[in-house]
Enzyme design. Structure first.
Site, PDB file in Angstrom:
ATOM      1  N   THR A   1       1.242  -1.246  -0.053  1.00  0.00           N
ATOM      2  CA  THR A   1      -0.244  -0.128   0.273  1.00  0.00           C
ATOM      3  C   THR A   1       1.033   1.172   0.371  1.00  0.00           C
ATOM      4  O   THR A   1       2.325   1.603   0.811  1.00  0.00           O
ATOM      5  CB  THR A   1      -0.926   0.166   1.535  1.00  0.00           C
ATOM      6  OG1 THR A   1      -1.628  -1.469   1.585  1.00  0.00           O
ATOM      7  CG2 THR A   1      -1.759   1.179   1.474  1.00  0.00           C
TER       8      THR A   1
ATOM      9  N   ASN B   1     -10.006   1.296   2.053  1.00  0.00           N
ATOM     10  CA  ASN B   1      -9.727   0.886   3.924  1.00  0.00           C
ATOM     11  C   ASN B   1     -10.581   2.483   4.769  1.00  0.00           C
ATOM     12  O   ASN B   1     -10.838   1.525   5.625  1.00  0.00           O
ATOM     13  CB  ASN B   1      -9.097   0.653   3.780  1.00  0.00           C
ATOM     14  CG  ASN B   1      -7.797  -0.204   3.830  1.00  0.00           C
ATOM     15  OD1 ASN B   1      -8.880  -1.353   3.197  1.00  0.00           O
ATOM     16  ND2 ASN B   1      -6.631  -0.710   3.939  1.00  0.00           N
TER      17      ASN B   1
ATOM     18  N   PHE C   1     -19.174  -4.981   7.462  1.00  0.00           N
ATOM     19  CA  PHE C   1     -18.634  -3.614   8.769  1.00  0.00           C
ATOM     20  C   PHE C   1     -19.906  -2.445   9.243  1.00  0.00           C
ATOM     21  O   PHE C   1     -19.481  -1.700   9.401  1.00  0.00           O
ATOM     22  CB  PHE C   1     -17.782  -2.899   7.322  1.00  0.00           C
ATOM     23  CG  PHE C   1     -16.355  -3.679   7.441  1.00  0.00           C
ATOM     24  CD1 PHE C   1     -16.527  -4.748   6.803  1.00  0.00           C
ATOM     25  CD2 PHE C   1     -15.391  -3.456   7.459  1.00  0.00           C
ATOM     26  CE1 PHE C   1     -15.435  -5.530   6.424  1.00  0.00           C
ATOM     27  CE2 PHE C   1     -14.424  -4.054   7.994  1.00  0.00           C
ATOM     28  CZ  PHE C   1     -14.139  -4.897   7.193  1.00  0.00           C
TER      29      PHE C   1
ATOM     30  N   GLU D   1      -4.084  -4.655  -3.215  1.00  0.00           N
ATOM     31  CA  GLU D   1      -4.072  -6.205  -2.557  1.00  0.00           C
ATOM     32  C   GLU D   1      -6.047  -5.522  -1.753  1.00  0.00           C
ATOM     33  O   GLU D   1      -5.815  -4.626  -0.411  1.00  0.00           O
ATOM     34  CB  GLU D   1      -3.506  -6.474  -1.409  1.00  0.00           C
ATOM     35  CG  GLU D   1      -3.761  -7.958  -1.118  1.00  0.00           C
ATOM     36  CD  GLU D   1      -4.061  -8.919  -1.858  1.00  0.00           C
ATOM     37  OE1 GLU D   1      -2.891  -9.003  -2.677  1.00  0.00           O
ATOM     38  OE2 GLU D   1      -5.618  -9.534  -1.755  1.00  0.00           O
TER      39      GLU D   1
ATOM     40  N   ALA E   1     -20.453  -3.480  15.597  1.00  0.00           N
ATOM     41  CA  ALA E   1     -20.185  -1.802  16.010  1.00  0.00           C
ATOM     42  C   ALA E   1     -19.337  -2.676  17.666  1.00  0.00           C
ATOM     43  O   ALA E   1     -19.331  -4.528  17.352  1.00  0.00           O
ATOM     44  CB  ALA E   1     -21.630  -1.839  17.344  1.00  0.00           C
ATOM     45  N   GLY E   2     -18.107  -2.466  17.995  1.00  0.00           N
ATOM     46  CA  GLY E   2     -17.384  -2.180  18.322  1.00  0.00           C
ATOM     47  C   GLY E   2     -16.661  -0.912  19.622  1.00  0.00           C
ATOM     48  O   GLY E   2     -17.122  -0.741  19.527  1.00  0.00           O
TER      49      GLY E   2
ATOM     50  N   ARG F   1      -1.012  -6.551  15.856  1.00  0.00           N
ATOM     51  CA  ARG F   1      -0.972  -5.499  15.907  1.00  0.00           C
ATOM     52  C   ARG F   1      -1.547  -3.823  16.144  1.00  0.00           C
ATOM     53  O   ARG F   1      -2.921  -3.980  14.844  1.00  0.00           O
ATOM     54  CB  ARG F   1      -0.124  -5.177  13.972  1.00  0.00           C
ATOM     55  CG  ARG F   1       1.423  -5.185  13.937  1.00  0.00           C
ATOM     56  CD  ARG F   1       1.824  -5.950  12.804  1.00  0.00           C
ATOM     57  NE  ARG F   1       1.024  -6.700  12.181  1.00  0.00           N
ATOM     58  CZ  ARG F   1       1.157  -6.799  10.073  1.00  0.00           C
ATOM     59  NH1 ARG F   1       2.071  -6.537  10.103  1.00  0.00           N
ATOM     60  NH2 ARG F   1       0.316  -8.153  10.186  1.00  0.00           N
TER      61      ARG F   1
ATOM     62  N   CYS G   1      -3.834  -2.708   8.982  1.00  0.00           N
ATOM     63  CA  CYS G   1      -4.018  -1.473   8.105  1.00  0.00           C
ATOM     64  C   CYS G   1      -5.170  -0.627   7.918  1.00  0.00           C
ATOM     65  O   CYS G   1      -4.421   1.272   7.686  1.00  0.00           O
ATOM     66  CB  CYS G   1      -4.714  -2.588   6.915  1.00  0.00           C
ATOM     67  SG  CYS G   1      -3.325  -4.198   6.777  1.00  0.00           S
TER      68      CYS G   1
END
Ligand code: UGA
Length: 437
Positions: free
Chosen positions: A122, A214, A256, A155, A259-260, A334, A267
């Site tokens: 990216t 993204n 997507f 990607e 909720a969280g 990460r 990324c």
């Protein structure tokens, strides 16, 4: 045909395993010798469903793993899949891509072949034209489009679904000039990923597509998280019913909208920061994207506040974080929100116990002896004053009154609503659920 893949992380290792398992002669290259020898033995250096099986099949068929870049010399396609991590100032670090393309350029200068170089890493729009292409032409003393091909090939695979997404991506994007190299690449992808739309555009647009993709995913998550927070203030409201229903509108779509505690991983947070930076540099106020990032950060702060409100001073309290992988199906931590929460609570003086079905070893590398790492859920909960579910592991759905029996204070914060249908003998808060009346 022979293909080289440089950089054996999630993208590179999945790609070379799938290619070689299909019988295509493939070389997987990584500068880390220890990583190479593990992979050559069929052991992936991270957990990813179906990767080990595919890698073993690939090694039996057509995969060679090496740290020697010179092996690219007799390859037709050279994929670059090295990382572009984030620098402290939010920009992306191009050092790995510069080194690799510099070395490819030098090798190209003595190569009689006309290979096609595909950049999957990216990179900010403009990087191919202003950085990668000049490095390759300078070091090879050859011309892109005439002596070698150069194509942007962003990607879109998701960790946890890397093998599936490599075999059947939703789209293939090819950025560059419409040369014979582009035609050859299009032909290759139409065979490798049959029936998948192929979009051909220029370098900058291909680079931008990746960031737009993204950013939109992150926007969807922050949108639903904001709605979830509103739901929490309205008794008996349920964010999942809201999300599932609005998702049925084909203009919105279901994925997507879960909720969280906010998005994490290597990324989305990095790409949002990078596009905000780019936008500001271009003089476009990134109002929406800044709000997306702000909402994301707020989710963790809300959880910390909820703990404080319910148990008072945090110092000395025993708290259990359930889930530190950045999402289920991976051991990757990460930019994980579970890790971030543990850090915040530790800083406030809490005694932290961590449970995760896959990521305990990686968590240990961060916290060393500063937290406890426990493999069974009920043992992780023993004597704790609050448990916070951060990652939506299936394992947490099995928590019941027996599992929580030995909690010192039965107080659960469920950021993924995995226990919302259980009648637990506990004080229970869930993101996106209004309190029961
Ligand atoms: C993301 C994109 O989804 C991929 O398309 C892209 O190729 C990849 O980044 C990349 O740029 O390399 P990934 O980082 O594997 O993939 O993770 P996601 O599945 O997107 O999840 C990111 C975060 O969002 C996780 O913390 C996850 O828990 C969270 N999330 C996701 C939610 O909170 N709610 C959702 O509904 C979906």
């Amino acid at each position: 045909m022979k293909i080289a893949i440089i950089g054996l992380g999630f993208v590179g290792l999945s790609l070379c395993s799938v290619l070689a398992s299909k019988g295509i002669r493939t070389i997987g290259i990584d500068s880390d010798i220890r990583k190479c020898s593990k992979i050559a033995e069929g052991i992936p250096t991270f957990f990813e469903p179906n990767l080990e099986k595919t890698l073993k099949k690939a090694l039996k068929r057509k995969l060679i793993v090496t740290n020697k870049l010179s092996t690219i010399n007799d390859c037709d396609f050279i994929f670059v899949t090295v990382g572009t991590p984030q620098k402290k100032n939010g920009d992306i670090d191009l050092s790995m891509i510069k080194t690799v393309t510099g070395d490819i350029g030098k090798l190209l200068s003595k190569n009689k072949r006309k290979p096609i170089i595909l950049i999957k890493s990216t990179v900010i729009p403009g990087t191919m034209k202003n950085v990668v292409l000049p490095i390759l032409e300078r070091n090879s003393k050859k011309k892109a489009g005439k002596d070698f091909g150069l194509i942007s090939n962003p990607e879109f695979l998701q960790e946890g679904k890397a093998i599936h997404d490599t075999i059947k991506p939703h789209v293939v994007v090819l950025g560059g000039y419409r040369t014979k190299f582009m035609r050859k690449t299009e032909k290759f992808f139409s065979r490798f990923n049959p029936n998948v739309p192929i979009i051909i555009t220029n370098h900058q647009t291909a680079e931008m597509i990746k960031y737009a993709n993204n950013s939109f995913l992150a926007t969807k998550i922050s949108f639903i998280n904001q709605i979830a927070n509103i739901c929490q203030g309205i008794p008996d409201t349920n964010i999942d019913d809201v999300a599932n229903t609005i998702g049925l509108d084909p203009r919105i779509g279901n994925p997507f909208l879960n909720a969280g505690p906010g998005y994490g991983g290597s990324c989305l947070p990095k790409d949002i920061k990078a596009i905000i930076n780019l936008s500001s540099k271009l003089g476009v106020n990134p109002t929406l994207l800044t709000a997306v990032e702000k909402i994301n950060k707020q989710q963790i702060s809300n959880i910390v506040e909820l703990v404080k409100q319910n148990i008072g001073k945090i110092r000395g309290k025993k708290l259990t974080v359930l889930g530190v992988a950045f999402k289920p199906g991976t051991d990757d931590i990460r930019d994980s929100v579970g890790i971030e929460l543990a850090k915040r609570l530790l800083k406030l003086g809490a005694k932290i116990t961590i449970h995760d079905p896959k990521a305990l070893e990686n968590a240990r590398k961060i916290f060393c002896d500063n937290t406890k790492y426990v493999k069974s859920i009920s043992s992780a909960l023993k004597d704790c004053q609050c448990a916070i579910i951060m990652t939506q592991w299936k394992e947490y759905e099995r928590i019941n009154n027996k599992t929580i029996k030995h909690m010192a204070k039965k107080f659960i914060i469920d950021s993924r609503r995995v226990l919302s249908n259980k009648n637990l003998n506990a004080k229970y808060y869930a993101i996106g659920l209004g309190q029961k009346v």
